[in-house]
Motif scaffolding. Structure first.
Motif, PDB file in Angstrom:
ATOM      1  N   LEU A 268      -0.589  53.468  35.081  1.00 46.70           N
ATOM      2  CA  LEU A 268      -1.294  52.783  34.297  1.00 46.70           C
ATOM      3  C   LEU A 268      -1.427  53.497  33.015  1.00 46.70           C
ATOM      4  O   LEU A 268      -1.535  52.672  31.964  1.00 46.70           O
ATOM      5  CB  LEU A 268      -2.764  52.891  35.117  1.00 46.70           C
ATOM      6  N   ALA A 269      -1.174  54.863  32.903  1.00 45.41           N
ATOM      7  CA  ALA A 269      -0.961  55.394  31.609  1.00 45.41           C
ATOM      8  C   ALA A 269       0.251  54.908  30.864  1.00 45.41           C
ATOM      9  O   ALA A 269       0.070  54.656  29.625  1.00 45.41           O
ATOM     10  CB  ALA A 269      -0.976  56.905  31.876  1.00 45.41           C
ATOM     11  N   TYR A 270       1.063  54.878  31.402  1.00 45.23           N
ATOM     12  CA  TYR A 270       2.265  54.212  30.880  1.00 45.23           C
ATOM     13  C   TYR A 270       2.220  52.977  30.432  1.00 45.23           C
ATOM     14  O   TYR A 270       2.567  52.467  29.293  1.00 45.23           O
ATOM     15  CB  TYR A 270       3.874  54.300  31.842  1.00 45.23           C
ATOM     16  N   SER A 271       1.615  52.096  31.254  1.00 46.55           N
ATOM     17  CA  SER A 271       1.059  50.608  30.735  1.00 46.55           C
ATOM     18  C   SER A 271       0.309  50.700  29.496  1.00 46.55           C
ATOM     19  O   SER A 271       0.518  49.662  29.030  1.00 46.55           O
ATOM     20  CB  SER A 271       0.726  50.098  32.248  1.00 46.55           C
ATOM     21  N   LEU A 272      -0.581  51.604  29.651  1.00 44.75           N
ATOM     22  CA  LEU A 272      -1.417  51.664  28.606  1.00 44.75           C
ATOM     23  C   LEU A 272      -0.705  51.717  27.378  1.00 44.75           C
ATOM     24  O   LEU A 272      -0.821  51.164  26.337  1.00 44.75           O
ATOM     25  CB  LEU A 272      -2.322  53.072  28.527  1.00 44.75           C
ATOM     26  N   ASN A 273       0.536  52.767  27.286  1.00 44.15           N
ATOM     27  CA  ASN A 273       1.295  52.883  26.225  1.00 44.15           C
ATOM     28  C   ASN A 273       1.879  51.283  25.849  1.00 44.15           C
ATOM     29  O   ASN A 273       2.108  50.987  24.657  1.00 44.15           O
ATOM     30  CB  ASN A 273       2.475  53.744  26.731  1.00 44.15           C
ATOM     31  N   ASN A 274       2.494  50.777  26.567  1.00 42.99           N
ATOM     32  CA  ASN A 274       3.215  49.283  26.654  1.00 42.99           C
ATOM     33  C   ASN A 274       2.120  48.489  26.131  1.00 42.99           C
ATOM     34  O   ASN A 274       2.383  47.668  24.929  1.00 42.99           O
ATOM     35  CB  ASN A 274       3.474  48.889  27.952  1.00 42.99           C
ATOM     36  N   GLN A 275       0.867  48.363  26.509  1.00 45.71           N
ATOM     37  CA  GLN A 275      -0.265  47.471  25.772  1.00 45.71           C
ATOM     38  C   GLN A 275      -0.484  47.865  24.341  1.00 45.71           C
ATOM     39  O   GLN A 275      -0.607  46.891  23.466  1.00 45.71           O
ATOM     40  CB  GLN A 275      -1.584  47.629  26.382  1.00 45.71           C
ATOM     41  N   LEU A 276      -0.392  49.160  24.138  1.00 46.67           N
ATOM     42  CA  LEU A 276      -0.806  49.545  22.755  1.00 46.67           C
ATOM     43  C   LEU A 276       0.342  49.171  21.704  1.00 46.67           C
ATOM     44  O   LEU A 276       0.204  48.762  20.384  1.00 46.67           O
ATOM     45  CB  LEU A 276      -0.793  51.128  22.525  1.00 46.67           C
ATOM     46  N   GLY A 277       1.603  49.261  22.219  1.00 49.83           N
ATOM     47  CA  GLY A 277       2.881  48.615  21.584  1.00 49.83           C
ATOM     48  C   GLY A 277       2.418  47.011  20.770  1.00 49.83           C
ATOM     49  O   GLY A 277       2.661  46.938  19.681  1.00 49.83           O
ATOM     50  N   PHE A 278       1.730  46.295  21.697  1.00 48.29           N
ATOM     51  CA  PHE A 278       1.404  44.925  21.150  1.00 48.29           C
ATOM     52  C   PHE A 278       0.605  44.940  19.995  1.00 48.29           C
ATOM     53  O   PHE A 278       0.605  44.206  18.880  1.00 48.29           O
ATOM     54  CB  PHE A 278       0.858  44.146  22.321  1.00 48.29           C
ATOM     55  N   MET A 279      -0.436  45.905  20.365  1.00 46.03           N
ATOM     56  CA  MET A 279      -1.457  46.072  19.105  1.00 46.03           C
ATOM     57  C   MET A 279      -0.734  46.509  17.970  1.00 46.03           C
ATOM     58  O   MET A 279      -1.043  46.158  16.661  1.00 46.03           O
ATOM     59  CB  MET A 279      -2.476  46.898  19.572  1.00 46.03           C
ATOM     60  N   VAL A 280       0.157  47.644  18.060  1.00 41.29           N
ATOM     61  CA  VAL A 280       0.681  48.404  16.820  1.00 41.29           C
ATOM     62  C   VAL A 280       1.772  47.197  16.177  1.00 41.29           C
ATOM     63  O   VAL A 280       1.771  46.992  14.888  1.00 41.29           O
ATOM     64  CB  VAL A 280       1.631  49.460  17.221  1.00 41.29           C
ATOM     65  N   VAL A 281       2.181  46.375  16.957  1.00 40.25           N
ATOM     66  CA  VAL A 281       3.236  45.299  16.256  1.00 40.25           C
ATOM     67  C   VAL A 281       2.230  44.375  15.424  1.00 40.25           C
ATOM     68  O   VAL A 281       2.598  43.812  14.290  1.00 40.25           O
ATOM     69  CB  VAL A 281       3.950  44.289  17.372  1.00 40.25           C
ATOM     70  N   GLY A 282       1.073  44.007  16.021  1.00 43.44           N
ATOM     71  CA  GLY A 282       0.193  43.067  15.385  1.00 43.44           C
ATOM     72  C   GLY A 282       0.031  43.729  14.132  1.00 43.44           C
ATOM     73  O   GLY A 282      -0.432  43.012  12.902  1.00 43.44           O
ATOM     74  N   VAL A 283      -0.691  44.992  14.090  1.00 46.05           N
ATOM     75  CA  VAL A 283      -0.875  45.776  12.784  1.00 46.05           C
ATOM     76  C   VAL A 283       0.154  45.745  11.750  1.00 46.05           C
ATOM     77  O   VAL A 283       0.064  45.379  10.592  1.00 46.05           O
ATOM     78  CB  VAL A 283      -1.343  47.104  12.946  1.00 46.05           C
ATOM     79  N   GLY A 284       1.391  46.013  12.486  1.00 44.95           N
ATOM     80  CA  GLY A 284       2.700  46.068  11.398  1.00 44.95           C
ATOM     81  C   GLY A 284       2.969  44.530  10.651  1.00 44.95           C
ATOM     82  O   GLY A 284       3.467  44.631   9.608  1.00 44.95           O
ATOM     83  N   ILE A 285       2.658  43.542  11.347  1.00 54.59           N
ATOM     84  CA  ILE A 285       2.732  42.239  10.858  1.00 54.59           C
ATOM     85  C   ILE A 285       2.063  42.081   9.985  1.00 54.59           C
ATOM     86  O   ILE A 285       2.361  41.267   8.684  1.00 54.59           O
ATOM     87  CB  ILE A 285       2.917  41.124  11.744  1.00 54.59           C
ATOM     88  N   GLY A 286       0.487  42.295  10.001  1.00 49.41           N
ATOM     89  CA  GLY A 286      -0.345  42.397   8.968  1.00 49.41           C
ATOM     90  C   GLY A 286      -0.956  41.083   8.423  1.00 49.41           C
ATOM     91  O   GLY A 286      -1.681  40.863   7.442  1.00 49.41           O
ATOM     92  N   THR A 287      -0.423  40.038   9.254  1.00 45.49           N
ATOM     93  CA  THR A 287      -1.113  38.636   8.682  1.00 45.49           C
ATOM     94  C   THR A 287      -2.392  38.491   9.219  1.00 45.49           C
ATOM     95  O   THR A 287      -2.727  39.229  10.262  1.00 45.49           O
ATOM     96  CB  THR A 287      -0.331  37.625   9.275  1.00 45.49           C
ATOM     97  N   GLU A 288      -3.082  37.376   9.090  1.00 48.02           N
ATOM     98  CA  GLU A 288      -4.686  37.438   9.349  1.00 48.02           C
ATOM     99  C   GLU A 288      -4.549  37.001  11.190  1.00 48.02           C
ATOM    100  O   GLU A 288      -5.240  37.712  11.595  1.00 48.02           O
ATOM    101  CB  GLU A 288      -5.388  36.062   8.796  1.00 48.02           C
ATOM    102  N   LEU A 289      -3.601  36.131  11.384  1.00 45.35           N
ATOM    103  CA  LEU A 289      -3.155  35.889  12.954  1.00 45.35           C
ATOM    104  C   LEU A 289      -3.011  37.211  13.890  1.00 45.35           C
ATOM    105  O   LEU A 289      -3.566  37.389  14.626  1.00 45.35           O
ATOM    106  CB  LEU A 289      -2.337  34.839  13.198  1.00 45.35           C
ATOM    107  N   SER A 290      -2.131  37.974  13.112  1.00 41.55           N
ATOM    108  CA  SER A 290      -1.889  39.118  13.907  1.00 41.55           C
ATOM    109  C   SER A 290      -2.884  40.365  13.795  1.00 41.55           C
ATOM    110  O   SER A 290      -2.950  40.749  15.120  1.00 41.55           O
ATOM    111  CB  SER A 290      -0.270  39.669  13.475  1.00 41.55           C
ATOM    112  N   LEU A 291      -3.526  40.286  12.845  1.00 44.49           N
ATOM    113  CA  LEU A 291      -4.637  41.300  13.106  1.00 44.49           C
ATOM    114  C   LEU A 291      -5.711  41.029  13.701  1.00 44.49           C
ATOM    115  O   LEU A 291      -6.461  41.515  14.289  1.00 44.49           O
ATOM    116  CB  LEU A 291      -5.175  41.716  11.500  1.00 44.49           C
ATOM    117  N   ASN A 292      -6.055  39.270  13.960  1.00 42.60           N
ATOM    118  CA  ASN A 292      -6.877  38.804  14.664  1.00 42.60           C
ATOM    119  C   ASN A 292      -6.627  39.275  16.203  1.00 42.60           C
ATOM    120  O   ASN A 292      -7.242  39.702  17.340  1.00 42.60           O
ATOM    121  CB  ASN A 292      -7.116  37.522  14.575  1.00 42.60           C
ATOM    122  N   GLY A 293      -5.150  39.109  16.305  1.00 42.14           N
ATOM    123  CA  GLY A 293      -4.688  39.187  17.817  1.00 42.14           C
ATOM    124  C   GLY A 293      -4.663  40.799  18.159  1.00 42.14           C
ATOM    125  O   GLY A 293      -5.129  41.151  19.271  1.00 42.14           O
ATOM    126  N   THR A 294      -4.434  41.778  17.325  1.00 44.79           N
ATOM    127  CA  THR A 294      -4.566  43.056  17.491  1.00 44.79           C
ATOM    128  C   THR A 294      -5.992  43.411  17.848  1.00 44.79           C
ATOM    129  O   THR A 294      -6.309  43.901  19.028  1.00 44.79           O
ATOM    130  CB  THR A 294      -4.242  43.936  16.389  1.00 44.79           C
TER     131      THR A 294
END
Lengths: 566, 82
Positions: A268-294
């Protein structure tokens, strides 16, 4: 009642912690639960734009900054704290109760802090208080894991401090807004956030320490530190393209570790890492949709990840282990925990009608919409992978698989209540996401339940299940083995101690081999010191006061002569 | 003594039924691909059954990758203890 004096909601937690540490058990239980509930309603009463500032030493300290981004994290941190507290009702551990309140309070405080120095202070509070949750297991391994955790967390704090000082020096202000990685200060702050966010190669503190905590400690830990880092990244580094690649790596590589790991809490700790990845991508894209997604993903992720950790915590509580090799067939005696675990598993896998679906599809749509199709492919891979290791592996190996013959009692009532509420929330936000969408930072023009979205997601997930069945049938699926898998922690748990050991040994050998030589050097040095500073040494002699006065007068005369004739 | 009760999942026959159910779902989902209009954001999405095949293949690749990783990274359980 109109609140005319506003302050940071985190302070409610922190001041209450001082009170609850003196309370007897029953009082403490009620009061600790009241703290996040009161704070939650206080946060609801806040409006975007509310601030509290203090001017001190030429800087403006923003103790309270309310906007839609901070509110999302504020709400979910309070909900997570309340659920974690209900979950820990069965235990009587004063240190853990107080640490949990200080930890969650400082995370809430950091979210509403509007300047970098306040952020740093709350940041350090989270680090120091959370280590007590790891030590709460009171085992030797948790003690050492806690020490390693503390070193890494405090290093993150120190790097943040260095970055903040440089930032304040070069900009003349400490407001916590968009920072960017162009300056050295920005890079340092980015690195500090990256450590807490478990960026690739900086990630292993998470898998090393979280599974060492108690059953309720891990539930609390899983909610705050990393999501606070995601918030900090969203605030300071949104639109930083590097984050897209870092995030994509984070979604991909933990899948492999999670599949081969035997300890299900570590999975579960590794899977936590994997889930954080999605959020970090959302931050990196930086559009309104992606930040909402994050923001949306952070919100629902805290719930379903807590639910999964809760179900594994219940198993740990009853059996004392979460190793897949020692579990199996538990659904027979823990049916409710099994159901809750499956709800968590379906939510994290993003099945339609479960909470993960309404959040993850936002980030995927944003990545595809901005033309990052390579990243999009990695994210879809991450989605299939999470189905594999969290969606199937966790419930399957713990509750089904081969029958271990163990028939533990169902989880304690308080745990079941906490899991039940969390499971209801996971389904509620999945079925009716619009409550969640209404609190997101930007207006939402997104519908997750289109025919194509639902069908494609079901195709991905069902074929992942089919692959699992196929691999199990042909005997290719890696069997559970009691083992340790090497990760980056080998660097500081084996290599660095070995190098230091070798270094100190070599110095010792050199010294002992050259004993005679070194003795002679030492004697020479001592002789020299003795000559000048010993009993009869020139520099250690005492002189009569009259002689000294004569010398001073003599010097003054020389100085006067030089002044007159020079 | 613990009473041993036969559960639905204890019978191999029922597990086979479950697996067959999953298989039928997969076939139906694959067929559904013919019946809706795709608004692909990424070109690969428009391929027939992309999500089905990608999901299946990725899971197999991950598992084969894991087998390789185990060879490289797996150590005994008490590796860090001494």
């Amino acid at each position: 009642m109109i609140i005319d004096y506003m302050t940071n909601p985190g302070l409610i937690f922190l001041f209450s912690a001082v009170v609850i540490c003196w309370m007897p058990l029953n009082w403490r239980r009620c009061f600790t639960l009241l703290i996040p509930i009161i704070t939650f309603f206080y946060i609801i009463s806040l409006n975007p734009g509310d601030t509290q500032t203090i001017n001190y030493m030429g800087y403006e300290f923003v103790l309270l900054r309310v906007d839609k981004l901070s509110l999302v994290w504020g709400y979910i941190f309070c909900i997570a704290a309340a659920l974690g507290i209900i979950y820990s009702f069965h235990q009587n551990d004063r240190i853990q109760d107080v640490a949990a309140i200080i930890y969650s309070g400082s995370a809430v405080g950091a979210v509403f802090a509007g300047d970098l120095i306040s952020l740093f202070i709350f940041w350090e509070f989270t680090a120091i208080s959370s280590v007590f949750l790891i030590w709460a297991s009171r085992s030797e391994s948790s003690y050492y894991a806690g020490l390693r955790y503390l070193v890494i967390q405090l290093s993150s704090g120190l790097i943040l401090l260095a970055g903040v000082i440089l930032w304040a020096h070069s900009n003349g202000q400490i407001a916590f807004n968009l920072i960017g990685i162009d300056s050295l200060a920005g890079k340092l702050i980015f690195l500090a956030f990256g450590i807490k966010c478990a960026f690739p190669l900086l990630h292993n503190w998470l898998q090393d320490s979280y599974p060492q905590s108690t059953e309720s400690g891990t539930v609390i830990l899983s909610a705050f530190t990393t999501k606070l880092a995601v918030y900090a990244l969203a605030r300071g580094f949104s639109g930083t393209e590097e984050l897209i690649f870092i995030g994509a790596t984070m979604t991909a590589f933990p899948i492999f570790f999670a599949v081969i790991e035997n300890d299900l809490r570590k999975v579960l700790a590794y899977s936590l890492n994997n889930q954080l990845g999605f959020m970090v991508v959302g931050v990196g894209i930086g559009t309104e949709l992606s930040l909402n997604g994050t923001a949306c993903h952070a919100f629902v992720h805290i719930l379903y990840k807590a639910l999964l950790f809760m179900s594994m915590g219940a198993v740990l509580h009853r059996l004392g282990t979460t190793k897949a090799t020692e579990l199996g067939g538990l659904y027979k005696s823990m049916p409710l925990t099994t159901v809750f675990c499956i709800v968590g598993a379906m939510s994290i896998s993003a099945f339609p009608l479960f909470s993960g679906f309404v959040a993850k599809s936002m980030i995927l749509t944003a990545a595809a919409g901005e033309g990052y199709w390579g990243i999009w492919l990695v994210l879809v891979m991450g989605s299939a992978g999470v189905m594999h290791h969290s969606g199937i592996k966790i419930p399957y190996f713990a509750f089904f698989s081969h029958d271990s013959g163990k028939r533990p009692k169902e989880a304690p009532t308080n745990m079941l209540i906490a899991m039940g509420i969390t499971a209801i929330l996971c389904i509620y936000f999945g079925v009716y996401p619009y409550t969640l969408y209404s609190i997101l930072p930007y207006p939402v023009d997104f519908s997750p339940y289109t025919f194509a979205h639902v069908i494609t997601q079901l195709q991905l997930l069902m074929f992942s299940i089919l692959a699992f069945i196929f691999l199990m049938k042909v005997g290719t699926y890696p069997p559970e083995v009691a083992s340790t898998n090497l990760d980056t922690d080998i660097l500081y748990r084996k290599f660095i101690p070995k190098i230091l050991n070798w270094f100190s040994k070599s110095i010792y050998t050199i010294i002992s081999k050259n004993q005679i030589l070194s003795d002679r050097w030492l004697e020479g040095f001592v002789g020299l010191v003795k000559k000048y500073h010993g009993l009869d040494g020139v520099l250690a002699k005492t002189h009569p006061a009259g002689f000294m006065v004569s010398c001073v007068v003599g010097l003054l005369c020389i100085y006067l002569l030089l002044y007159l004739f020079g | 003594m613990i009473r041993k009760k036969e559960r639905w999942l204890d019978k191999k026959n029922n597990i086979d039924k479950l697996i067959f159910g999953v298989f039928v779902c997969c076939v139906l989902l694959l067929i559904t691909d013919f019946f809706y209009e795709k608004h692909s954001q990424v070109f690969v999405e428009s391929w027939f059954g992309f999500y089905c095949f990608y999901g299946f293949i990725i899971c197999c690749v991950v598992v084969f990758g894991c087998k390789l990783m185990r060879k490289l990274l797996m150590r005994r359980e008490d590796f860090y203890d001494n």
